[in-house]
Design a protein around this motif. Structure first.
Motif, PDB file in Angstrom:
ATOM      1  N   LEU A 173       0.824  -1.212   0.000  1.00 52.81           N
ATOM      2  CA  LEU A 173       0.000   0.000   0.000  1.00 52.81           C
ATOM      3  C   LEU A 173       0.855   1.257   0.000  1.00 52.81           C
ATOM      4  O   LEU A 173       0.462   2.282  -0.571  1.00 52.81           O
ATOM      5  N   ASP A 174       2.020   1.185   0.618  1.00 52.06           N
ATOM      6  CA  ASP A 174       2.940   2.322   0.595  1.00 52.06           C
ATOM      7  C   ASP A 174       3.512   2.537  -0.802  1.00 52.06           C
ATOM      8  O   ASP A 174       3.648   3.673  -1.266  1.00 52.06           O
ATOM      9  N   ALA A 175       3.854   1.409  -1.471  1.00 58.37           N
ATOM     10  CA  ALA A 175       4.486   1.504  -2.793  1.00 58.37           C
ATOM     11  C   ALA A 175       3.484   1.686  -3.917  1.00 58.37           C
ATOM     12  O   ALA A 175       3.755   2.381  -4.904  1.00 58.37           O
TER      13      ALA A 175
ATOM     14  N   PRO B 192      -0.441   2.390  -3.817  1.00 52.22           N
ATOM     15  CA  PRO B 192      -1.693   2.588  -3.077  1.00 52.22           C
ATOM     16  C   PRO B 192      -2.951   2.369  -3.901  1.00 52.22           C
ATOM     17  O   PRO B 192      -4.033   2.153  -3.323  1.00 52.22           O
ATOM     18  N   ASP B 193      -2.856   2.398  -5.232  1.00 51.94           N
ATOM     19  CA  ASP B 193      -4.053   2.246  -6.060  1.00 51.94           C
ATOM     20  C   ASP B 193      -4.318   0.805  -6.487  1.00 51.94           C
ATOM     21  O   ASP B 193      -5.340   0.532  -7.119  1.00 51.94           O
ATOM     22  N   ASP B 194      -3.394  -0.090  -6.162  1.00 54.50           N
ATOM     23  CA  ASP B 194      -3.550  -1.486  -6.566  1.00 54.50           C
ATOM     24  C   ASP B 194      -4.369  -2.260  -5.547  1.00 54.50           C
ATOM     25  O   ASP B 194      -4.439  -1.900  -4.371  1.00 54.50           O
ATOM     26  N   GLY B 195      -4.983  -3.358  -6.005  1.00 53.98           N
ATOM     27  CA  GLY B 195      -5.685  -4.259  -5.112  1.00 53.98           C
ATOM     28  C   GLY B 195      -4.731  -5.279  -4.502  1.00 53.98           C
ATOM     29  O   GLY B 195      -3.627  -5.507  -5.019  1.00 53.98           O
ATOM     30  N   ILE B 196      -5.147  -5.897  -3.395  1.00 59.62           N
ATOM     31  CA  ILE B 196      -4.349  -6.926  -2.722  1.00 59.62           C
ATOM     32  C   ILE B 196      -5.275  -8.087  -2.375  1.00 59.62           C
ATOM     33  O   ILE B 196      -6.313  -7.905  -1.741  1.00 59.62           O
ATOM     34  N   PHE B 197      -4.880  -9.281  -2.785  1.00 59.57           N
ATOM     35  CA  PHE B 197      -5.663 -10.502  -2.559  1.00 59.57           C
ATOM     36  C   PHE B 197      -4.743 -11.502  -1.888  1.00 59.57           C
ATOM     37  O   PHE B 197      -3.791 -11.987  -2.495  1.00 59.57           O
ATOM     38  N   GLY B 198      -4.987 -11.793  -0.614  1.00 59.69           N
ATOM     39  CA  GLY B 198      -4.104 -12.674   0.130  1.00 59.69           C
ATOM     40  C   GLY B 198      -4.844 -13.767   0.858  1.00 59.69           C
ATOM     41  O   GLY B 198      -6.081 -13.819   0.872  1.00 59.69           O
TER      42      GLY B 198
ATOM     43  N   GLU C  76      -4.665 -14.548   4.254  1.00 56.19           N
ATOM     44  CA  GLU C  76      -5.026 -14.405   5.657  1.00 56.19           C
ATOM     45  C   GLU C  76      -5.931 -13.216   5.973  1.00 56.19           C
ATOM     46  O   GLU C  76      -6.373 -13.080   7.109  1.00 56.19           O
ATOM     47  N   ASP C  77      -6.204 -12.346   5.016  1.00 54.60           N
ATOM     48  CA  ASP C  77      -6.987 -11.150   5.330  1.00 54.60           C
ATOM     49  C   ASP C  77      -7.937 -10.855   4.183  1.00 54.60           C
ATOM     50  O   ASP C  77      -7.862 -11.460   3.110  1.00 54.60           O
ATOM     51  N   GLU C  78      -8.830  -9.909   4.394  1.00 56.85           N
ATOM     52  CA  GLU C  78      -9.815  -9.565   3.387  1.00 56.85           C
ATOM     53  C   GLU C  78      -9.155  -8.909   2.170  1.00 56.85           C
ATOM     54  O   GLU C  78      -8.094  -8.292   2.278  1.00 56.85           O
ATOM     55  N   THR C  79      -9.814  -9.040   1.031  1.00 58.76           N
ATOM     56  CA  THR C  79      -9.314  -8.435  -0.195  1.00 58.76           C
ATOM     57  C   THR C  79      -9.363  -6.912  -0.098  1.00 58.76           C
ATOM     58  O   THR C  79     -10.357  -6.341   0.347  1.00 58.76           O
ATOM     59  N   HIS C  80      -8.254  -6.286  -0.496  1.00 59.98           N
ATOM     60  CA  HIS C  80      -8.225  -4.824  -0.620  1.00 59.98           C
ATOM     61  C   HIS C  80      -8.517  -4.489  -2.071  1.00 59.98           C
ATOM     62  O   HIS C  80      -7.786  -4.890  -2.977  1.00 59.98           O
ATOM     63  N   VAL C  81      -9.602  -3.778  -2.307  1.00 60.03           N
ATOM     64  CA  VAL C  81     -10.024  -3.456  -3.669  1.00 60.03           C
ATOM     65  C   VAL C  81      -9.325  -2.191  -4.134  1.00 60.03           C
ATOM     66  O   VAL C  81      -9.399  -1.147  -3.472  1.00 60.03           O
TER      67      VAL C  81
ATOM     68  N   THR D 208      -8.047   0.481  -7.569  1.00 54.95           N
ATOM     69  CA  THR D 208      -8.650   1.195  -8.695  1.00 54.95           C
ATOM     70  C   THR D 208      -7.800   1.144  -9.957  1.00 54.95           C
ATOM     71  O   THR D 208      -8.231   1.602 -11.019  1.00 54.95           O
ATOM     72  N   SER D 209      -6.607   0.573  -9.876  1.00 56.10           N
ATOM     73  CA  SER D 209      -5.673   0.608 -11.007  1.00 56.10           C
ATOM     74  C   SER D 209      -5.894  -0.498 -12.019  1.00 56.10           C
ATOM     75  O   SER D 209      -5.390  -0.433 -13.143  1.00 56.10           O
ATOM     76  N   GLY D 210      -6.610  -1.565 -11.621  1.00 53.16           N
ATOM     77  CA  GLY D 210      -6.749  -2.737 -12.473  1.00 53.16           C
ATOM     78  C   GLY D 210      -5.712  -3.803 -12.203  1.00 53.16           C
ATOM     79  O   GLY D 210      -5.814  -4.921 -12.718  1.00 53.16           O
ATOM     80  N   LEU D 211      -4.695  -3.471 -11.390  1.00 56.61           N
ATOM     81  CA  LEU D 211      -3.688  -4.444 -11.004  1.00 56.61           C
ATOM     82  C   LEU D 211      -3.998  -4.988  -9.621  1.00 56.61           C
ATOM     83  O   LEU D 211      -4.483  -4.263  -8.750  1.00 56.61           O
ATOM     84  N   ASN D 212      -3.717  -6.279  -9.418  1.00 53.11           N
ATOM     85  CA  ASN D 212      -3.929  -6.917  -8.123  1.00 53.11           C
ATOM     86  C   ASN D 212      -2.690  -7.707  -7.723  1.00 53.11           C
ATOM     87  O   ASN D 212      -2.111  -8.429  -8.548  1.00 53.11           O
ATOM     88  N   TRP D 213      -2.313  -7.569  -6.471  1.00 52.46           N
ATOM     89  CA  TRP D 213      -1.213  -8.335  -5.899  1.00 52.46           C
ATOM     90  C   TRP D 213      -1.803  -9.572  -5.221  1.00 52.46           C
ATOM     91  O   TRP D 213      -2.718  -9.467  -4.415  1.00 52.46           O
ATOM     92  N   VAL D 214      -1.275 -10.726  -5.589  1.00 50.47           N
ATOM     93  CA  VAL D 214      -1.775 -12.009  -5.076  1.00 50.47           C
ATOM     94  C   VAL D 214      -0.698 -12.573  -4.160  1.00 50.47           C
ATOM     95  O   VAL D 214       0.416 -12.886  -4.607  1.00 50.47           O
ATOM     96  N   VAL D 215      -1.038 -12.702  -2.877  1.00 47.75           N
ATOM     97  CA  VAL D 215      -0.024 -12.861  -1.831  1.00 47.75           C
ATOM     98  C   VAL D 215      -0.252 -14.128  -1.017  1.00 47.75           C
ATOM     99  O   VAL D 215      -1.359 -14.370  -0.519  1.00 47.75           O
ATOM    100  N   ASP D 216       0.778 -14.928  -0.879  1.00 52.03           N
ATOM    101  CA  ASP D 216       0.789 -16.021   0.098  1.00 52.03           C
ATOM    102  C   ASP D 216       1.940 -15.738   1.054  1.00 52.03           C
ATOM    103  O   ASP D 216       3.106 -15.908   0.696  1.00 52.03           O
TER     104      ASP D 216
END
Length: 272
Positions: free
Chosen positions: A61-63, A65-71, A73-78, A80-88
């Motif tokens: 989010l620091d690097a 902030p407009d991207d989504g995050i899907f991991g 252990e936690d809820e998906t961060h939606v 606006t950029s169209g890019l999503n980080w998929v994290v294990d």
């Protein structure tokens, strides 16, 4: 997206994965315990899993902030950029718990939704903090282990192929997977069960395995690893020409992929 842009995303993934991996390893050395369970009593979560994902999310989010995050252990961060980080944050939590040196931090960034049926992977990193190995790839830029370019084995016949697999946590699925294994094992050189799909896929790229199959994987289990295989010249997919998904993931070098896919589908790997 340009190769330069994908390379910049890879730099972010590598920096975050190596940083949080070092911290997770320090925490493991101080000792850990099961904090909770998920799908079954043997599907465990540790504080290291949760704290590592929290660190990854904060750094992403620091690097970006407009991207989504899907991991995991936690809820998906939606975003606006169209890019999503998929994290294990820890792929191979049982290995981590037992201090088996085969667990990984896996981070990928994809263009599109966090769904392997619809995304296009742009960059991915798989870090084994215990060994210090960093497997990585950017779309169109090849795959590497550190400074070494990776290439899958492509001169192996299926009867001489070393194949990796994994098992789910639900008892009935494990029974079905064991029945599939009984049909696969006599047709290949041998089977390895490492306990981390991210490391299994990275091992194919590095020539340490010839192929891999598993049913029931989550997107974060293979987002980075599948890209690394493809960029090392391998193939990844599911049954009937579909992309890899929870229904089935098969990966391998071109010389074994089609036969391995046909074998595991015939054995029922995509049926339960």
């Amino acid at each position: 997206m340009t190769d330069h842009a994908a390379s910049a995303l890879l730099d972010i993934a590598r920096r975050i994965a190596t940083t949080v991996g070092e911290t997770a390893l320090e925490e493991r050395r101080r000792g850990i315990a099961v904090e909770a369970t998920k799908s079954s009593p043997v599907d465990v979560v540790t504080a290291v899993d949760r704290e590592t994902e929290a660190r990854i999310r904060a750094m992403l989010l620091d690097a970006r902030p407009d991207d989504g995050i899907f991991g995991e252990e936690d809820e998906t961060h939606v975003g606006t950029s169209g890019l999503n980080w998929v994290v294990d944050p820890v792929d191979g939590t049982v290995n981590l718990l037992y201090d088996i040196p085969a667990w990984a931090v896996s981070i990928a960034v994809v263009d599109g939704p966090p769904d392997p049926l619809h995304w296009h992977a742009l960059a991915g990193v798989v870090v084994n903090p215990v060994t210090g190995e960093v497997f990585e790839a950017a779309r169109g830029g090849g795959a590497r282990l550190g400074a070494r370019e990776l290439r899958v084995n492509d001169d192996v016949e299926l009867p001489k192929a070393l194949i990796g697999t994994g098992f789910g946590y639900a008892a009935e699925r494990r029974r079905t997977q064991a029945e599939v294994l009984l049909q696969v094992l006599p047709r290949v050189r041998d089977i390895r069960r490492i306990g981390s799909a991210a490391l299994d896929l990275s091992a194919i790229a590095a020539g340490r395995l010839d192929g891999f199959y598993e049913r029931g994987l989550n997107p974060w289990d293979h987002a980075a690893g599948a890209l690394i295989v493809r960029e090392a010249g391998g193939r990844v997919g599911g049954a009937g020409g579909a992309p890899e998904s929870a229904d089935l993931l098969v990966a391998g070098g071109p010389s074994v992929y089609d036969e391995l896919l046909a074998l595991v589908v015939e054995a029922g790997a995509a049926a339960g």
